[in-house]
Scaffold this motif. Structure first.
Motif, PDB file in Angstrom:
ATOM      1  N   ASN A 111      -3.499   9.197   2.678  1.00 26.31           N
ATOM      2  CA  ASN A 111      -2.733   8.111   3.307  1.00 26.31           C
ATOM      3  C   ASN A 111      -2.657   6.860   2.438  1.00 26.31           C
ATOM      4  O   ASN A 111      -2.769   5.743   2.933  1.00 26.31           O
ATOM      5  CB  ASN A 111      -3.314   7.767   4.681  1.00 26.31           C
ATOM      6  CG  ASN A 111      -3.265   8.933   5.637  1.00 26.31           C
ATOM      7  OD1 ASN A 111      -2.341   9.738   5.596  1.00 26.31           O
ATOM      8  ND2 ASN A 111      -4.267   9.042   6.495  1.00 26.31           N
ATOM      9  N   ASP A 122     -15.493  -0.038   0.257  1.00 22.39           N
ATOM     10  CA  ASP A 122     -14.299   0.153   1.076  1.00 22.39           C
ATOM     11  C   ASP A 122     -13.281   0.978   0.293  1.00 22.39           C
ATOM     12  O   ASP A 122     -13.214   0.885  -0.943  1.00 22.39           O
ATOM     13  CB  ASP A 122     -13.667  -1.189   1.440  1.00 22.39           C
ATOM     14  CG  ASP A 122     -14.483  -1.968   2.464  1.00 22.39           C
ATOM     15  OD1 ASP A 122     -15.254  -1.329   3.208  1.00 22.39           O
ATOM     16  OD2 ASP A 122     -14.348  -3.203   2.503  1.00 22.39           O
ATOM     17  N   PRO A 123     -12.429   1.757   0.974  1.00 24.78           N
ATOM     18  CA  PRO A 123     -11.369   2.490   0.272  1.00 24.78           C
ATOM     19  C   PRO A 123     -10.458   1.518  -0.478  1.00 24.78           C
ATOM     20  O   PRO A 123     -10.274   0.373  -0.053  1.00 24.78           O
ATOM     21  CB  PRO A 123     -10.603   3.185   1.400  1.00 24.78           C
ATOM     22  CG  PRO A 123     -11.573   3.261   2.531  1.00 24.78           C
ATOM     23  CD  PRO A 123     -12.440   2.030   2.408  1.00 24.78           C
ATOM     24  N   ILE A 124      -9.907   1.972  -1.594  1.00 22.92           N
ATOM     25  CA  ILE A 124      -9.000   1.141  -2.381  1.00 22.92           C
ATOM     26  C   ILE A 124      -7.574   1.640  -2.194  1.00 22.92           C
ATOM     27  O   ILE A 124      -7.358   2.823  -1.928  1.00 22.92           O
ATOM     28  CB  ILE A 124      -9.405   1.103  -3.876  1.00 22.92           C
ATOM     29  CG1 ILE A 124      -9.433   2.510  -4.486  1.00 22.92           C
ATOM     30  CG2 ILE A 124     -10.755   0.408  -4.037  1.00 22.92           C
ATOM     31  CD1 ILE A 124      -9.731   2.530  -5.979  1.00 22.92           C
ATOM     32  N   SER A 125      -6.601   0.724  -2.328  1.00 16.26           N
ATOM     33  CA  SER A 125      -5.212   1.108  -2.097  1.00 16.26           C
ATOM     34  C   SER A 125      -4.216   0.357  -2.970  1.00 16.26           C
ATOM     35  O   SER A 125      -3.017   0.606  -2.871  1.00 16.26           O
ATOM     36  CB  SER A 125      -4.852   0.893  -0.624  1.00 16.26           C
ATOM     37  OG  SER A 125      -4.987  -0.479  -0.291  1.00 16.26           O
ATOM     38  N   GLN A 126      -4.678  -0.551  -3.806  1.00 12.60           N
ATOM     39  CA  GLN A 126      -3.790  -1.385  -4.622  1.00 12.60           C
ATOM     40  C   GLN A 126      -4.048  -1.168  -6.108  1.00 12.60           C
ATOM     41  O   GLN A 126      -5.194  -0.961  -6.516  1.00 12.60           O
ATOM     42  CB  GLN A 126      -4.002  -2.877  -4.313  1.00 12.60           C
ATOM     43  CG  GLN A 126      -3.735  -3.268  -2.879  1.00 12.60           C
ATOM     44  CD  GLN A 126      -2.268  -3.211  -2.524  1.00 12.60           C
ATOM     45  OE1 GLN A 126      -1.407  -3.439  -3.371  1.00 12.60           O
ATOM     46  NE2 GLN A 126      -1.973  -2.884  -1.287  1.00 12.60           N
ATOM     47  N   GLN A 156       0.828  -1.204   0.000  1.00 15.91           N
ATOM     48  CA  GLN A 156       0.000   0.000   0.000  1.00 15.91           C
ATOM     49  C   GLN A 156       0.863   1.255   0.000  1.00 15.91           C
ATOM     50  O   GLN A 156       1.881   1.347   0.645  1.00 15.91           O
ATOM     51  CB  GLN A 156      -0.889  -0.023   1.242  1.00 15.91           C
ATOM     52  CG  GLN A 156      -1.723   1.208   1.415  1.00 15.91           C
ATOM     53  CD  GLN A 156      -2.615   1.098   2.615  1.00 15.91           C
ATOM     54  OE1 GLN A 156      -3.057   0.011   2.945  1.00 15.91           O
ATOM     55  NE2 GLN A 156      -2.884   2.184   3.280  1.00 15.91           N
ATOM     56  N   GLU A 191      -7.451  -2.007  -8.447  1.00 14.37           N
ATOM     57  CA  GLU A 191      -8.731  -1.859  -7.753  1.00 14.37           C
ATOM     58  C   GLU A 191      -9.493  -0.659  -8.314  1.00 14.37           C
ATOM     59  O   GLU A 191      -8.891   0.315  -8.762  1.00 14.37           O
ATOM     60  CB  GLU A 191      -8.512  -1.685  -6.250  1.00 14.37           C
ATOM     61  CG  GLU A 191      -7.920  -2.906  -5.583  1.00 14.37           C
ATOM     62  CD  GLU A 191      -7.727  -2.733  -4.090  1.00 14.37           C
ATOM     63  OE1 GLU A 191      -7.936  -3.725  -3.377  1.00 14.37           O
ATOM     64  OE2 GLU A 191      -7.355  -1.627  -3.645  1.00 14.37           O
ATOM     65  N   ALA A 227     -11.180   6.947  -1.710  1.00 10.89           N
ATOM     66  CA  ALA A 227     -12.571   6.643  -1.381  1.00 10.89           C
ATOM     67  C   ALA A 227     -13.480   7.678  -2.024  1.00 10.89           C
ATOM     68  O   ALA A 227     -13.076   8.821  -2.248  1.00 10.89           O
ATOM     69  CB  ALA A 227     -12.780   6.641   0.129  1.00 10.89           C
ATOM     70  N   GLU A 260      -4.801   5.758   0.256  1.00  6.27           N
ATOM     71  CA  GLU A 260      -6.108   5.139  -0.005  1.00  6.27           C
ATOM     72  C   GLU A 260      -6.995   6.122  -0.751  1.00  6.27           C
ATOM     73  O   GLU A 260      -6.838   7.334  -0.631  1.00  6.27           O
ATOM     74  CB  GLU A 260      -6.806   4.739   1.293  1.00  6.27           C
ATOM     75  CG  GLU A 260      -6.137   3.622   2.039  1.00  6.27           C
ATOM     76  CD  GLU A 260      -6.942   3.164   3.241  1.00  6.27           C
ATOM     77  OE1 GLU A 260      -6.817   1.983   3.589  1.00  6.27           O
ATOM     78  OE2 GLU A 260      -7.702   3.972   3.829  1.00  6.27           O
TER      79      GLU A 260
END
Length: 146
Positions: free
Chosen positions: A96, A115-119, A41, A122, A100, A98
């Motif tokens: 941070n 949900d927030p995405i981070s990868q 992340q 996504e 959303a 992420e």
């Protein structure tokens, strides 16, 4: 009546133990590298691409902190009418590492409840507004909305 292991049984146990150890090492390496071997992340090279069917396009580094509102005002062209996208507003937050959708006036709120995405790979999609927010390793890899 003591039972002893035969040579073949010992070899089979050694192969089984080696397989378990190799799988554990491979799983551990994958976990350290992120999902599906991707960067963990907050990868500094990842980009957040936000776009709509009506032509809005914005790209920001995942490592940035930004908040903006996308206005999906009705386009009166035949293609826009055929797409069925609603008028509306979506507020996107990058923070941070992420991303959303923090607010939307769409009819179903799926994008806000996601949900927030981070990868990389996504996405968050707002179908009523024709909006796609995705994380990509390279901006050229972003989905193309037609």
């Amino acid at each position: 009546m003591g039972k002893t292991l035969k040579t073949g049984d010992r070899i089979l146990l050694a192969i089984l133990a080696a397989t378990v150890i190799i799988c554990a090492l491979a799983f551990g390496a994958r976990s350290l590298g992120g999902q599906d071997g991707q960067q963990p992340q907050g990868d500094s090279g990842a980009m957040v691409v936000c776009q709509t069917k009506s032509g809005f396009y914005r790209a920001d580094p995942l490592s940035s902190n930004a908040e903006y509102t996308v206005d999906t005002t009705a386009d009166t062209t035949a293609d826009a009418i055929k797409s069925g996208a609603e008028d509306g507003k979506n507020t996107i937050r990058i923070k941070n590492g992420e991303v959303a959708v923090i607010s939307s006036n769409c009819s179903n709120q799926v994008c806000v409840n996601h949900d927030p995405i981070s990868q990389a790979g996504e996405q968050i999609v707002c179908l009523p507004h024709g909006l796609v927010v995705e994380i990509v390793q390279d901006e050229d890899m972003a989905s193309k909305l037609v």
